[in-house]
Design an enzyme around this catalytic site. Structure first.
Site, PDB file in Angstrom:
ATOM      1  CG  ASP A  11      -1.850   1.596   8.482  1.00 29.14           C
ATOM      2  OD1 ASP A  11      -2.605   2.570   8.110  1.00 29.14           O
ATOM      3  OD2 ASP A  11      -0.706   1.188   8.007  1.00 29.14           O
ATOM      4  CG  ASP A  15       2.890   4.794   5.930  1.00 30.31           C
ATOM      5  OD1 ASP A  15       3.595   5.101   5.434  1.00 30.31           O
ATOM      6  OD2 ASP A  15       2.242   3.695   6.004  1.00 30.31           O
ATOM      7  CB  SER A  75      -0.956   0.175   1.247  1.00 27.67           C
ATOM      8  OG  SER A  75      -0.192   0.111   2.533  1.00 27.67           O
ATOM      9  CD  GLU A 125       0.633   3.717   9.789  1.00 29.67           C
ATOM     10  OE1 GLU A 125       0.879   3.061  10.739  1.00 29.67           O
ATOM     11  OE2 GLU A 125       0.995   3.172   8.764  1.00 29.67           O
ATOM     12  CD  GLU A 138       2.631  -5.187   7.888  1.00 28.86           C
ATOM     13  OE1 GLU A 138       2.014  -5.010   8.832  1.00 28.86           O
ATOM     14  OE2 GLU A 138       2.929  -4.234   7.123  1.00 28.86           O
ATOM     15  CG  HIS A 152       7.239  -3.986   9.437  1.00 26.23           C
ATOM     16  ND1 HIS A 152       6.773  -5.043   9.821  1.00 26.23           N
ATOM     17  CD2 HIS A 152       5.893  -3.109   9.922  1.00 26.23           C
ATOM     18  CE1 HIS A 152       5.426  -4.993  10.007  1.00 26.23           C
ATOM     19  NE2 HIS A 152       5.210  -3.910   9.730  1.00 26.23           N
ATOM     20  NE  ARG A 153       7.041   0.240   2.577  1.00 26.92           N
ATOM     21  CZ  ARG A 153       6.684   1.399   1.765  1.00 26.92           C
ATOM     22  NH1 ARG A 153       7.646   2.090   1.384  1.00 26.92           N
ATOM     23  NH2 ARG A 153       5.428   1.403   1.492  1.00 26.92           N
ATOM     24  CB  SER A 154       3.397  -5.337   3.648  1.00 28.68           C
ATOM     25  OG  SER A 154       3.434  -4.683   2.330  1.00 28.68           O
ATOM     26  CE  LYS A 199       2.599  -0.181  11.137  1.00 29.79           C
ATOM     27  NZ  LYS A 199       1.989   0.285  10.008  1.00 29.79           N
ATOM     28  CG  HIS A 221      -0.839  -5.531   4.423  1.00 33.71           C
ATOM     29  ND1 HIS A 221      -0.314  -5.034   5.333  1.00 33.71           N
ATOM     30  CD2 HIS A 221      -0.238  -5.049   3.353  1.00 33.71           C
ATOM     31  CE1 HIS A 221       0.471  -3.871   5.183  1.00 33.71           C
ATOM     32  NE2 HIS A 221       0.450  -3.825   3.869  1.00 33.71           N
ATOM     33  CD  GLN A 254      -2.289  -1.789   5.053  1.00 28.37           C
ATOM     34  OE1 GLN A 254      -2.509  -1.433   3.755  1.00 28.37           O
ATOM     35  NE2 GLN A 254      -1.280  -1.193   5.468  1.00 28.37           N
ATOM     36  CD  GLU A 255      -0.255  -2.327   8.729  1.00 34.22           C
ATOM     37  OE1 GLU A 255       0.156  -1.798  10.099  1.00 34.22           O
ATOM     38  OE2 GLU A 255       0.132  -2.220   7.762  1.00 34.22           O
ATOM     39  CE  LYS A 258       5.660   2.116   6.058  1.00 32.75           C
ATOM     40  NZ  LYS A 258       4.509   1.913   5.295  1.00 32.75           N
TER      41      LYS A 258
END
Ligand code: PGA
Ligand code: ZN
Length: 421
Positions: A239, A311, A45, A284, A203, A364-366, A387, A150, A159-160, A336
């Site tokens: 997020d 983000d 994303s 987020e 993730e 981090h990233r996915s 994170k 994800h 998403q999270e 990031k």
């Protein structure tokens, strides 16, 4: 006796794969006395204003550029002179968004250079970046349940769902609390009749056929039970990655799983209501990446209590952050490094964010590799939050790295105290 040399002697790049099986790049930078190795993560994303990950010819083209253009320039330069290295990368690329060499390549070279300099001095990267005194360890923000881009199939649109163990006294305790919440959610889901079979998303978060509300209830229950059982307070956040569900033409956020569409004002009301109901501590990207105004509204409402984090909104870019600061949009920022491309630029963004009282969240990233550098960046940048997920080898690699540092530097570390402004 010869002194320590931080002069770059070789730069090499090779193709490797990330946790999603996508091609990415790993870079080695060598000095006479040290070696740095860094590989680049990739997002699913991604923000519209991020650096381009790879040029049109993909990883192969990036590698060719290292051999033909970049290595010849960097060999002979001083790895300690991070700013010149990063400027040289910008010059060679010649675009605003690393469209020619790729932001992921720039990231890997920039980070490998810093590590080579640190290693030449026999220092850990975090010490080289942030000093040796007062080693502050970040609180781990961990993805425990997820959907959106994800995961696949019928999953929540948010998403999270992220746990933050605010009551932990050490990093070890914090990491353990996150694992407990993740496990607890698994147990709760098994008891529910929702066809749960242990599936997880990119993730390592549980991916399950729940509506967004049901998911909120499950995570809330798990967080409350673990807090009660351990006597250590855990909170949670989201997020929303709202740019992924924003329909520009219709002007609505599309919650496909729930069959609901929300106009920006309704989105603002929905998010506010959810923050209140579940005592969220972190949200987020609750709005589209162009909607600074709604970020401002929400931040005004929850300032000092809840982290409203940008983000895709900021993409680790100092100019975009400055706009946010002027407008009072958000009070936390995701960092990031590969969104912007170089360590120098990411560091400038971090400094600016801290000056304005924003909480920095090194992330981090996915699509990740087992590279552990974000653990060092979080500590070196004195970032209160890291994170990096809860489960999955490439996620736990970062957590384990902080655990190693906490153990090796015992008595000299403390867990970061989070201040929300
Ligand atoms: P990514 O996003 O898939 O771009 O890494 C993760 C996030 O939105 O935080
Ligand atoms: Zn995000």
């Amino acid at each position: 006796m010869r002194g320590i040399s931080t002069i770059i002697e070789d730069v090499r790049a090779l193709k490797i794969f990330n946790s999603r099986g996508e091609e990415t790049v790993e870079v080695e930078v060598e000095t006479a006395d040290g070696l740095g190795v860094a590989s680049a993560p990739s997002g699913a994303s991604r923000g519209k204003w991020e650096a381009i990950p790879f040029p049109p010819g993909g990883v192969e083209e990036s590698i060719k550029k290292v051999e033909e253009l970049i290595a010849p320039k960097l060999v002979g330069m001083d790895a300690e002179d991070q700013e010149s290295i990063d400027e040289t990368l910008r010059e060679i690329d010649g675009t605003e968004n690393f469209g020619n060499i790729g932001g992921n390549l720039a990231f890997a070279i920039s980070l490998a250079t810093a590590e080579a300099a640190a290693d030449s001095h026999n220092l850990n990267l975090f010490q080289y970046l942030g000093g040796n005194l007062d080693i502050e360890l970040p609180l781990p923000l961990g993805n425990v349940l997820g959907g959106g881009k994800h995961a696949r199939g019928s999953v929540p649109d948010i998403q999270e769902f992220l746990v933050l163990p605010v009551g932990a006294r050490t990093f070890e305790e914090a990491a353990e609390l996150n694992v407990k919440v993740h496990r607890k959610i698994g147990e709760i889901l098994l008891k529910k009749n929702v066809g749960f079979n242990g599936g997880r998303g990119d993730e390592g978060a549980w991916a399950v056929n729940l509506s967004n509300r049901e998911a909120l209830d499950v995570v809330n229950q798990a967080v409350e039970e673990v807090s009660d059982e351990t006597g250590r307070e855990c909170r949670f956040g989201l997020d929303i990655a709202a740019s992924s569900i924003w329909n520009e033409d219709k002007g609505v956020y599309v919650y496909a799983r729930d069959g609901v569409e929300r106009r920006p004002q309704e989105q603002l009301e929905f998010v506010s209501e959810v923050i209140d109901k579940y005592r969220l501590i972190y949200v987020e990207d609750p709005f589209d990446e162009e909607d600074f105004e709604s970020f401002t509204e929400l931040t005004k409402e929850f300032r000092g209590k809840v982290m409203i984090c940008g983000d895709d909104l900021f993409v680790t870019n100092r100019e975009r952050l400055r706009r946010g600061i002027e407008l009072g949009a958000a009070n936390a920022i995701i960092i990031k490094v590969n969104q912007i491309g170089t360590l120098t630029e990411a560091f400038k963004t971090v400094k600016e964010a801290k000056k304005a009282g924003y909480v920095t969240v090194v992330s981090h990233r996915s699509g990740e590799t087992t590279d552990t550098k974000i653990a060092h960046l979080a500590i070196g940048f004195h970032s209160p939050i890291l994170k990096s997920g809860v489960l999955g080898g490439e996620r736990i690699a970062k957590i384990n790295e902080v655990l190693r540092i906490e153990s090796v530097f015992e008595g000299r570390t403390k867990l970061s105290s989070l201040q929300i402004r």
